[in-house]
Design an enzyme around this catalytic site. Sequence first.
Site, PDB file in Angstrom:
ATOM      1  CB  ALA A  53      -0.926  -0.002   1.224  1.00  0.00           C
ATOM      2  CG  PHE A  64      -5.506  -1.222   4.447  1.00  0.00           C
ATOM      3  CD1 PHE A  64      -6.847  -0.912   4.508  1.00  0.00           C
ATOM      4  CD2 PHE A  64      -4.996  -1.675   3.250  1.00  0.00           C
ATOM      5  CE1 PHE A  64      -7.665  -1.039   3.409  1.00  0.00           C
ATOM      6  CE2 PHE A  64      -5.806  -1.809   2.133  1.00  0.00           C
ATOM      7  CZ  PHE A  64      -7.146  -1.496   2.214  1.00  0.00           C
ATOM      8  CD1 TRP A  71      -6.091  -2.878   7.704  1.00  0.00           C
ATOM      9  CD2 TRP A  71      -8.282  -2.529   7.698  1.00  0.00           C
ATOM     10  NE1 TRP A  71      -6.597  -3.512   6.616  1.00  0.00           N
ATOM     11  CE2 TRP A  71      -7.943  -3.319   6.579  1.00  0.00           C
ATOM     12  CE3 TRP A  71      -9.621  -2.174   7.891  1.00  0.00           C
ATOM     13  CZ2 TRP A  71      -8.893  -3.768   5.673  1.00  0.00           C
ATOM     14  CZ3 TRP A  71     -10.569  -2.615   6.970  1.00  0.00           C
ATOM     15  CH2 TRP A  71     -10.207  -3.401   5.888  1.00  0.00           C
ATOM     16  CD  GLN A 114       1.188  -7.756   0.388  1.00  0.00           C
ATOM     17  OE1 GLN A 114       0.381  -7.703   1.309  1.00  0.00           O
ATOM     18  NE2 GLN A 114       2.487  -7.641   0.592  1.00  0.00           N
ATOM     19  CG  HIS A 134      -4.138  -9.367  -2.131  1.00  0.00           C
ATOM     20  ND1 HIS A 134      -3.520  -8.541  -1.226  1.00  0.00           N
ATOM     21  CD2 HIS A 134      -3.620 -10.597  -1.928  1.00  0.00           C
ATOM     22  CE1 HIS A 134      -2.665  -9.241  -0.505  1.00  0.00           C
ATOM     23  NE2 HIS A 134      -2.706 -10.486  -0.917  1.00  0.00           N
ATOM     24  CB  CYS A 142     -14.568 -15.366 -18.996  1.00  0.00           C
ATOM     25  SG  CYS A 142     -15.766 -16.594 -19.577  1.00  0.00           S
ATOM     26  CB  CYS A 167     -16.883 -14.016 -21.807  1.00  0.00           C
ATOM     27  SG  CYS A 167     -15.357 -14.273 -22.734  1.00  0.00           S
ATOM     28  CB  SER A 215       3.431  -4.011   7.178  1.00  0.00           C
ATOM     29  OG  SER A 215       2.246  -4.723   6.864  1.00  0.00           O
ATOM     30  CB  VAL A 262       8.311   3.838  -1.777  1.00  0.00           C
ATOM     31  CG1 VAL A 262       8.336   2.702  -0.776  1.00  0.00           C
ATOM     32  CG2 VAL A 262       6.926   4.423  -1.882  1.00  0.00           C
TER      33      VAL A 262
END
Length: 570
Positions: A53, A64, A71, A114, A134, A142, A167, A215, A262
Amino acid sequence: MAVNYAAGLSPYPDKGKINLTESEESEDSIHEKMQLLSQWVKEARHVVVHTGAGISTSAGIPDFRGPKGVWTLEEKGLAPQVIDVTFETAQPTFTHMALVALESEGLIHYGISQNVDGLHVRSGFPRDRLSELHGNMFVEECELCHGQYVRDYVVPTMGLKCTGNRCESSKKRGSCRGRLRDTILDWEDSLPNKDLDMGAEQSRKADLSICLGTSLQILPSGNLPLLTLRKKPDGSKGRLVIISLSKTKHDGRAHLKINARVDTAMRKLVDMLNVRVPKWERPVIVHQSRSSVSLSSAVAWPGSPPPKRVCPSGSSETEGDVKPASDDKREHAPATPKEEPVESNGLNENKLGVTSTSTQPAERRPWPHCILVFSGKRKSGKDYLTDILQKRLGDARCCILRLSGPLKKAYADEHALDFERLLDASEYKEQYRADMIRWGEEKRGQDPGFFCRIVCKSEEARRRPVWIISDARRRTDVDYFATHYADATLLVRVEADEQVRVSRGWTFTPGIDDAPSECGLDEGVTWHYVLTNNGSDHLLGEQLDSLTRRVEQATTAEPGHGVLLENEND
């Protein structure tokens, strides 16, 4: 955006550690460490980047677990601050574009994310070099042909649900018309097998893994970088670098930890490598890498056979703008070929299950109490010992699963051969053995976990808590179970002296006994058990007793949760 995405997930109490403290090193310290990292990138043969993230926060998408993460605020009873950014309007960050440039220059070779925000794909990072573990908010798949559609809008559902679209890929007669589903995982959905398998394979091959803005809490994806630390065929081990403002669970395993934003770190890296980063203008979908460095040539380790190219054979070498939906009908962006890796999400650290306590739906992926993965050369006595072990454990709870079974069945069907005769020790099987090995290697090159998945979904496997995989022959076989069923897996090697094998009828056959299918596990694997089968009943009995006790202990414990083993081959 992230808030709406999080709200769309099912309730889940155990979200792991939140409210992580953030700190940034001094400018001089960051610069010095990035100089070292730039040198490592230049020296590396295969570089894999793992993203979370943290690489998307500068695009306005909250994380998060940070101090203002979704969170974290939820735990405090607070709602995240709503900002004027949506998934459709969010633009790739400098880090996203730097990764595109580095991949284009052949300095990084694979990405594992992720995130669900789709920014990797919309930035132009090639889809055949990316595992999105994820899901992707912009991708539909399809349910029949598994073709994918990259949209310019966020699909209307989450949790692998039907989106209402059909599809439109062509078939011999008409179009497929299969129902399309979103690719976003809910908490307890299983990861897309192909993306996870490719991510694990590339992480194992890497001699440098770089973690950006994650993390590393969510499993099994958070443990994939550890595969880089395992021994390579030439005896070397890879390096692990983590760039994050907060502590991670693997800081102690990292060769270099950089507490930095980053974007700051990546600006320094591309400057030191003299790589020009393009400016993002609009979403461009790139299906296949144009880098001159192939995935196979990047990992030709000394002492190992040349690996197959992992790039799906059906990928198109096209790129194009994301097509907008018309007012009266949503148009399909070019569908990804059926064999192309599934997309993942690009939003946050959210994914299937957070910790080792998360469970998996049995109908999607069974989780046995114990898996014994057996390997050994021809005439070492693998079948003999696995039969003995199954009798000890009993048919009611233990089954023998042969990876060669689905291989031979698929080979027989494709070549119009007698499947039953390919199973026995006959001349009929021997005349096709070499070609069957070649054919199987091609299949594994396209999809490393293809045959493993088939046996794991078999009726025998679903009904019994103990599995004996009697014929693992390749590193991809071992890595499949170590990745998907790590805390349930025991690796067992059967060894016998050459003269003993000769006495049992073995003769060296070129193209078979020197092939990767026979030699692929001779080095580079740390076995939990090594059974010596040279004819000593007493020694063999003691070894089997020890192994049986280990299995008995495992069957009284809770089923595994698919967490990667952390005892690497140190």
